[in-house]
Structures are given as structure tokens and as C-alpha cells.
Scaffold this motif. Sequence first.
Motif, PDB file in Angstrom:
ATOM      1  N   MET A   9       0.833  -1.205   0.000  1.00 31.88           N
ATOM      2  CA  MET A   9       0.000   0.000   0.000  1.00 31.88           C
ATOM      3  C   MET A   9       0.865   1.253   0.000  1.00 31.88           C
ATOM      4  N   ALA A  10       1.989   1.212   0.715  1.00 32.71           N
ATOM      5  CA  ALA A  10       2.907   2.356   0.693  1.00 32.71           C
ATOM      6  C   ALA A  10       3.511   2.532  -0.693  1.00 32.71           C
ATOM      7  N   ALA A  11       3.864   1.410  -1.344  1.00 32.47           N
ATOM      8  CA  ALA A  11       4.418   1.483  -2.697  1.00 32.47           C
ATOM      9  C   ALA A  11       3.393   2.023  -3.680  1.00 32.47           C
ATOM     10  N   GLN A  12       2.139   1.624  -3.515  1.00 35.34           N
ATOM     11  CA  GLN A  12       1.077   2.115  -4.394  1.00 35.34           C
ATOM     12  C   GLN A  12       0.856   3.617  -4.231  1.00 35.34           C
ATOM     13  N   LYS A  13       1.312   4.160  -3.108  1.00 35.54           N
ATOM     14  CA  LYS A  13       1.217   5.608  -2.883  1.00 35.54           C
ATOM     15  C   LYS A  13       2.494   6.333  -3.307  1.00 35.54           C
ATOM     16  N   GLY A  14       3.461   5.576  -3.888  1.00 36.17           N
ATOM     17  CA  GLY A  14       4.650   6.215  -4.432  1.00 36.17           C
ATOM     18  C   GLY A  14       5.922   6.009  -3.646  1.00 36.17           C
ATOM     19  N   ASP A  15       5.925   5.124  -2.647  1.00 36.91           N
ATOM     20  CA  ASP A  15       7.116   4.909  -1.825  1.00 36.91           C
ATOM     21  C   ASP A  15       7.981   3.819  -2.443  1.00 36.91           C
ATOM     22  N   GLY A  16       9.042   4.232  -3.135  1.00 38.64           N
ATOM     23  CA  GLY A  16       9.928   3.271  -3.782  1.00 38.64           C
ATOM     24  C   GLY A  16      10.682   2.405  -2.804  1.00 38.64           C
ATOM     25  N   THR A  17      11.041   2.957  -1.650  1.00 36.87           N
ATOM     26  CA  THR A  17      11.757   2.167  -0.646  1.00 36.87           C
ATOM     27  C   THR A  17      10.916   0.991  -0.173  1.00 36.87           C
ATOM     28  N   SER A  18       9.617   1.212   0.015  1.00 40.32           N
ATOM     29  CA  SER A  18       8.741   0.123   0.452  1.00 40.32           C
ATOM     30  C   SER A  18       8.672  -0.987  -0.585  1.00 40.32           C
ATOM     31  N   LEU A  19       8.619  -0.612  -1.870  1.00 37.71           N
ATOM     32  CA  LEU A  19       8.614  -1.635  -2.909  1.00 37.71           C
ATOM     33  C   LEU A  19       9.931  -2.398  -2.900  1.00 37.71           C
ATOM     34  N   GLY A  20      11.036  -1.677  -2.728  1.00 42.72           N
ATOM     35  CA  GLY A  20      12.336  -2.329  -2.671  1.00 42.72           C
ATOM     36  C   GLY A  20      12.413  -3.336  -1.538  1.00 42.72           C
ATOM     37  N   ILE A  21      11.891  -2.959  -0.368  1.00 39.57           N
ATOM     38  CA  ILE A  21      11.892  -3.870   0.782  1.00 39.57           C
ATOM     39  C   ILE A  21      11.041  -5.098   0.483  1.00 39.57           C
ATOM     40  N   LEU A  22       9.876  -4.878  -0.118  1.00 34.98           N
ATOM     41  CA  LEU A  22       8.976  -5.985  -0.436  1.00 34.98           C
ATOM     42  C   LEU A  22       9.633  -6.962  -1.408  1.00 34.98           C
ATOM     43  N   LEU A  23      10.261  -6.434  -2.450  1.00 36.35           N
ATOM     44  CA  LEU A  23      10.896  -7.303  -3.434  1.00 36.35           C
ATOM     45  C   LEU A  23      12.106  -8.016  -2.839  1.00 36.35           C
ATOM     46  N   LEU A 173      17.784  -1.526 -13.451  1.00 32.94           N
ATOM     47  CA  LEU A 173      16.576  -1.086 -12.748  1.00 32.94           C
ATOM     48  C   LEU A 173      16.260  -1.996 -11.564  1.00 32.94           C
ATOM     49  N   ALA A 174      16.469  -3.306 -11.723  1.00 29.51           N
ATOM     50  CA  ALA A 174      16.236  -4.216 -10.597  1.00 29.51           C
ATOM     51  C   ALA A 174      17.213  -3.914  -9.468  1.00 29.51           C
ATOM     52  N   ASP A 175      18.466  -3.652  -9.814  1.00 28.23           N
ATOM     53  CA  ASP A 175      19.441  -3.296  -8.782  1.00 28.23           C
ATOM     54  C   ASP A 175      19.046  -2.000  -8.095  1.00 28.23           C
ATOM     55  N   ALA A 176      18.525  -1.045  -8.872  1.00 31.96           N
ATOM     56  CA  ALA A 176      18.100   0.222  -8.271  1.00 31.96           C
ATOM     57  C   ALA A 176      16.960   0.008  -7.281  1.00 31.96           C
ATOM     58  N   LEU A 177      16.022  -0.892  -7.624  1.00 24.93           N
ATOM     59  CA  LEU A 177      14.925  -1.201  -6.698  1.00 24.93           C
ATOM     60  C   LEU A 177      15.449  -1.819  -5.414  1.00 24.93           C
ATOM     61  N   LEU A 178      16.388  -2.757  -5.540  1.00 28.23           N
ATOM     62  CA  LEU A 178      16.921  -3.423  -4.355  1.00 28.23           C
ATOM     63  C   LEU A 178      17.788  -2.472  -3.534  1.00 28.23           C
ATOM     64  N   GLN A 179      18.463  -1.552  -4.200  1.00 24.47           N
ATOM     65  CA  GLN A 179      19.233  -0.550  -3.468  1.00 24.47           C
ATOM     66  C   GLN A 179      18.311   0.372  -2.684  1.00 24.47           C
ATOM     67  N   ALA A 180      17.106   0.584  -3.195  1.00 21.95           N
ATOM     68  CA  ALA A 180      16.136   1.400  -2.457  1.00 21.95           C
ATOM     69  C   ALA A 180      15.820   0.759  -1.117  1.00 21.95           C
ATOM     70  N   ALA A 181      15.792  -0.578  -1.093  1.00 22.21           N
ATOM     71  CA  ALA A 181      15.558  -1.274   0.172  1.00 22.21           C
ATOM     72  C   ALA A 181      16.690  -0.994   1.146  1.00 22.21           C
ATOM     73  N   GLY A 182      17.905  -0.824   0.609  1.00 27.19           N
ATOM     74  CA  GLY A 182      19.047  -0.540   1.466  1.00 27.19           C
ATOM     75  C   GLY A 182      19.009   0.832   2.104  1.00 27.19           C
ATOM     76  N   LEU A 183      18.157   1.720   1.579  1.00 28.30           N
ATOM     77  CA  LEU A 183      18.027   3.047   2.177  1.00 28.30           C
ATOM     78  C   LEU A 183      17.224   3.000   3.469  1.00 28.30           C
ATOM     79  N   ASP A 184      16.538   1.899   3.661  1.00 32.12           N
ATOM     80  CA  ASP A 184      15.704   1.749   4.846  1.00 32.12           C
ATOM     81  C   ASP A 184      16.552   1.233   6.003  1.00 32.12           C
ATOM     82  N   HIS A 185      16.460   1.891   7.150  1.00 29.30           N
ATOM     83  CA  HIS A 185      17.261   1.505   8.318  1.00 29.30           C
ATOM     84  C   HIS A 185      16.391   0.790   9.342  1.00 29.30           C
ATOM     85  N   SER A 186      15.557  -0.096   8.872  1.00 24.88           N
ATOM     86  CA  SER A 186      14.607  -0.759   9.740  1.00 24.88           C
ATOM     87  C   SER A 186      15.188  -2.042  10.311  1.00 24.88           C
TER      88      SER A 186
END
Length: 311
Positions: A9-23, A173-186
Amino acid sequence: MPTDAELLMAAQKGDGTSLGILLERYRPRLHAVALALLGYGPQAEDAVHETFLIALNKLQQVREPGAVGGWLHAILRNVCRMNLRGQREEIPIEELPPGAEPTTDLSDLEEKIDQAALRDWIWAALSSLPETLRVTAMLRYFGSYTAYDEIAAILGIPVGTVRSRLSQVKLKLADALLQAAGLDHSRERAEREALLRFHQEHWKKATPRDRDTFLSYYADDLLMTYPDGETLQGRIHLDREVDGDFKAGTRILVRRILPSREITILEAAFQNPPSDPFRCPPGMTLVLSHRNGQTHRIKFYYAPRPPVGEE
């Protein structure tokens, strides 16, 4: 730790980091399925990357956020199915309504991107690509084209060039998505990093001196499945294989680890002794399934052996 539904739902609202974490969360499981369907080789990872980009473009189609895992697996299986049919150039990203005509106008493609949930992330990612790759990516993933020969005709280039460009696009592009997950400090990122360190340290113990410690991580009722379908149960079989490799002087060189709590993908090369250079295949990919702090199942995928006489 956020649920799959919350991340979607966060990704559907435009949060790329959330999509990266999900993937990233589903990456090992998707890779395991791709290996089971396509076997050893780069095609499995390529199918996972293709799945990521299709998901990026189709987020709004998911009506039940809690079922996003099944949705990703369905995309992946379709990608693999088309691969096995020898129609990689015709993976149906989008079904056109009857009578619809594909667009060749880049302004139309830009409008489609502007309507995407992650439009800001997509534009930023596309802008990082060279123009030749960017235009090819827009036609393939945001246009209405399902065949490489259509894109080749529009761009006036050989089909092989289209295939090469899209391979680069998928990787970048796939690497960019996964790198977005790395921006998350969760907590989830911390857990991934801890699991990676654990497996790295564990495989360092794959030596005669640390043999017992290395093998203690595997369950007594370990199930091992080989590429030809043979299945053996009991850790004693792994013990014998490991002891045989140690005695022969074969070493395992770990190249990459994709860890998760349930499934870990490990890619490695074999270093055979000079006296028996063809004892083991050049490389392998393992799918390790975990339960109660131990690995209870291993699926083996081996690289093809070179013809006798070649190094």
C-alpha cells in the motif's frame, strides 16, 4: 516489521523504498522457484529481474494487498513459462483490449509513466540510463509492445541489440529497486545483514578443521534433492559428500548469498585439485530451506561440466 500489505500500500502511494523492501523480502523465494523451473544459469536471475519490472509497472492491479506474494509468484511463473517456450521476447506484460493499437509516440509513453504509482522513482531511475537504454526500456515496459522484433523495427536496430539492451535495463533497474531497500534503516534490513554475516561465517567453516561445526547446522533428517530428481534423506549423506571433498582436496568458493529466514540462495564455484580437475562441476547454486535454526532441505543445481580436455 511492516507486513506485505503495508509495504504494498505504501508502494502504491509512491514509496519506492517500500517496494524495494517488499521485493527484497521475496527475492530468495522467487529465485528458488525460478531455479526449479529453469535450472542452473543466469536465466533464473533474469526471470526474477523481469518479474520486478513487471511488478513495478503493475502495482495498481493488486486488489488484495495481503496476497501480493502470490501475485509476484504468478508473474514469475508466467515469465519462466514463456522462457521455456522459447518466447522470451514475447512475455505479455499487458493484455491489449480488442482493436487497441500500440503506441510509438514517446510523449504517450511519458504520460503512461506519469500515471504510474511510482512515477517519481521511475523517472529518476530512467534518467540514470543512457538514452539508448532509456528509450528501449520505455517501449518495452511502458509501451504496448510484447515482442522484441516490434521494438527492433521501431528503433531500426537488430533484435539481438534489443535483447542486449533490455538485459542491461533489467539489471540496472532491478538493482536500483533493491538498493532502495538498502536506504531503509529498519529492523528488516538489520535482520538481512545479520543473516548474511551468519551464512558468510558459516561457510568459512567448510574446512577439515571445522568440519563438525559446519555440519552441525544441518538437521539430522536433512533432505537433499539433486538436478536429476534423486532425493536422499539423512545428514549422513551430506557428511559423506563433505568428507569426500575434503579428502580429495576440493574447495568451495562462495560467490554470492541471498539470505532470508526461510530460504537462502547460495552461489559457489568448485576449486578442484590438480590431480582430479573434473571431480566436481565448475559451479553450483544451492537452495537452502531453514527450520528451527537449522537447514532441513538442500536443492542442488550444478553448472554444466566443460567438455573433457577443456579447463
